[in-house]
Enzyme design. Sequence first.
Site, PDB file in Angstrom:
ATOM      1  N   LYS A   1      12.141  12.935  -7.589  1.00  0.00           N
ATOM      2  CA  LYS A   1      11.995  14.404  -7.484  1.00  0.00           C
ATOM      3  C   LYS A   1      12.613  14.875  -6.180  1.00  0.00           C
ATOM      4  CE  LYS A   1       8.776  14.585  -4.032  1.00  0.00           C
ATOM      5  NZ  LYS A   1       9.205  14.837  -2.693  1.00  0.00           N
TER       6      LYS A   1
ATOM      7  N   GLY B   1      11.777  10.493   0.693  1.00  0.00           N
ATOM      8  CA  GLY B   1      11.352  11.860   0.373  1.00  0.00           C
ATOM      9  C   GLY B   1      11.661  12.230  -1.061  1.00  0.00           C
ATOM     10  N   LEU B   2      11.855  11.203  -1.911  1.00  0.00           N
ATOM     11  CA  LEU B   2      12.225  11.433  -3.319  1.00  0.00           C
ATOM     12  C   LEU B   2      11.127  10.972  -4.283  1.00  0.00           C
ATOM     13  CD1 LEU B   2      15.946  10.210  -3.089  1.00  0.00           C
ATOM     14  CD2 LEU B   2      15.149  12.581  -3.202  1.00  0.00           C
ATOM     15  N   ALA B   3       9.954  10.633  -3.746  1.00  0.00           N
ATOM     16  CA  ALA B   3       8.797  10.198  -4.554  1.00  0.00           C
ATOM     17  C   ALA B   3       9.071   8.922  -5.348  1.00  0.00           C
ATOM     18  CB  ALA B   3       8.321  11.314  -5.489  1.00  0.00           C
ATOM     19  N   GLY B   4       9.898   8.041  -4.812  1.00  0.00           N
ATOM     20  CA  GLY B   4      10.217   6.788  -5.515  1.00  0.00           C
ATOM     21  C   GLY B   4       8.968   5.975  -5.823  1.00  0.00           C
TER      22      GLY B   4
ATOM     23  N   ASP C   1       1.929  12.943  -4.842  1.00  0.00           N
ATOM     24  CA  ASP C   1       3.037  13.289  -5.735  1.00  0.00           C
ATOM     25  C   ASP C   1       2.929  12.614  -7.109  1.00  0.00           C
ATOM     26  OD1 ASP C   1       4.318  14.925  -3.914  1.00  0.00           O
ATOM     27  OD2 ASP C   1       5.562  13.303  -3.104  1.00  0.00           O
TER      28      ASP C   1
HETATM   29  O1  C5P Z   1      -0.541  11.179  -0.769  1.00  0.00           O
HETATM   30  P1  C5P Z   1       0.511  10.336  -0.123  1.00  0.00           P
HETATM   31  O2  C5P Z   1       0.089   8.905   0.019  1.00  0.00           O
HETATM   32  O3  C5P Z   1       1.852  10.470  -0.749  1.00  0.00           O
HETATM   33  O4  C5P Z   1       0.663  10.914   1.348  1.00  0.00           O
HETATM   34  C1  C5P Z   1       1.292  10.203   2.367  1.00  0.00           C
HETATM   35  C2  C5P Z   1       0.885  10.791   3.713  1.00  0.00           C
HETATM   36  O5  C5P Z   1       1.429  12.112   3.850  1.00  0.00           O
HETATM   37  C3  C5P Z   1      -0.605  10.977   3.918  1.00  0.00           C
HETATM   38  O6  C5P Z   1      -1.176   9.810   4.459  1.00  0.00           O
HETATM   39  C4  C5P Z   1      -0.664  12.131   4.908  1.00  0.00           C
HETATM   40  O7  C5P Z   1      -0.415  11.658   6.206  1.00  0.00           O
HETATM   41  C5  C5P Z   1       0.532  12.979   4.518  1.00  0.00           C
HETATM   42  N1  C5P Z   1       0.172  14.088   3.607  1.00  0.00           N
HETATM   43  C6  C5P Z   1      -0.542  15.176   4.096  1.00  0.00           C
HETATM   44  N2  C5P Z   1      -0.870  16.192   3.240  1.00  0.00           N
HETATM   45  C7  C5P Z   1      -0.483  16.164   1.938  1.00  0.00           C
HETATM   46  C8  C5P Z   1       0.283  15.088   1.439  1.00  0.00           C
HETATM   47  C9  C5P Z   1       0.589  14.057   2.307  1.00  0.00           C
HETATM   48  O8  C5P Z   1      -0.899  15.228   5.265  1.00  0.00           O
HETATM   49  N3  C5P Z   1      -0.833  17.175   1.132  1.00  0.00           N
END
Ligand code: C5P
EC number: 2.7.1.148
Length: 324
Positions: free
Chosen positions: A11, A110-113, A148
């Site tokens: 994405k 940053g592509l949600a791989g 994501d």
């Molecule tokens: O949810 P995910 O594991 O993809 O998020 C990675 C990191 O990005 C989290 O540990 C957090 O530091 C940050 N994050 C955030 N707020 C969000 C999504 C991600 O602070 N809504």
Amino acid sequence: MRSYRLIAPAKINLYLEIIGDASGGLRQRSDGYHELAMILQSIGLADQIDVRSISTDNIRVHCNHPQVPTDKSNLAYRAAELMVRQFPEAFAKYGGVEITMNKQIPVAAGLAGGSTNAAAVLVGIDLLWKLGLTQSELEELGGTLGSDVPFCVAGGTAIATGRGEQLSPLPSLDNIYIILAKYRSLEVSTPWAYKTYRQQFGHSYIRDSDNLAARANAVHSGKIVKAILDKNTREIAQKLHNDLERVVLPAYPQVLQLREVFANQEGVLGTMMSGSGPTVFALFESQQQAEKVKLQVREAILDEDLELFVTRTITHGIQVASSV
Ligand code: C5P
């Protein structure tokens, strides 16, 4: 069926606004995450994930990409573990799961791989174990793995609020061409990007719960959403936005340079960093224009570390390619 082959698309973020977080105030976000308003868009660049039942009672992960771990630190592994925990009877009946990942999506880009791989494992195991889970049940399970993952299940074009897990679908955009640009050896840590943003701009976060909700809702009537509803590619490209550029561009001059090089090419409708970076994307009205600019960027930046992909917007998330 004992095996499924799934296509797991990447994405990009057409829009990413950081609204607030949990650090004080009335709003009780106890998880330390940020409240976001995003517009997420599935793209043609995709990984292939094979999910297969095996007679041993464990989870095995294989991956063609040397940087991707095959243990519990891999989100796809954790997705399988989650299914084992949630559905112990199906696990006892069908046995273990072998996951074979053929990665095309750059890692930590940053592509949600990682998220789309996890979504594919949820969809694949649901099919293998004949669970019949609904899209919203799969999204809910995905939300416990990462912000994501829920979007990646059905994909397409959607507004995402909350942590990113509250989804409102938008009409699909299927005719926008994209160049993705990423330095192979450059990775940006997502937690670092959000933490740095909080340190620098946390003072401006909305802390009042009513205002937070109002601000998150505002994205629904925002200019970029109107442009998407109108299917106006030029206008969409003008309204791209990503708050995380405010911390990533100053810290990573190569990403800033990519943004500047794209901005100066004829035919580029708009350019932006995706998610927490470091991938930069540019939007085009035709594949021909995208291919032309790809060559121009290659000439402008003579660095073999730079990977460039031409792809397009697509209208779906995880898809089953075949089953055996
Ligand atoms: O949810 P995910 O594991 O993809 O998020 C990675 C990191 O990005 C989290 O540990 C957090 O530091 C940050 N994050 C955030 N707020 C969000 C999504 C991600 O602070 N809504």
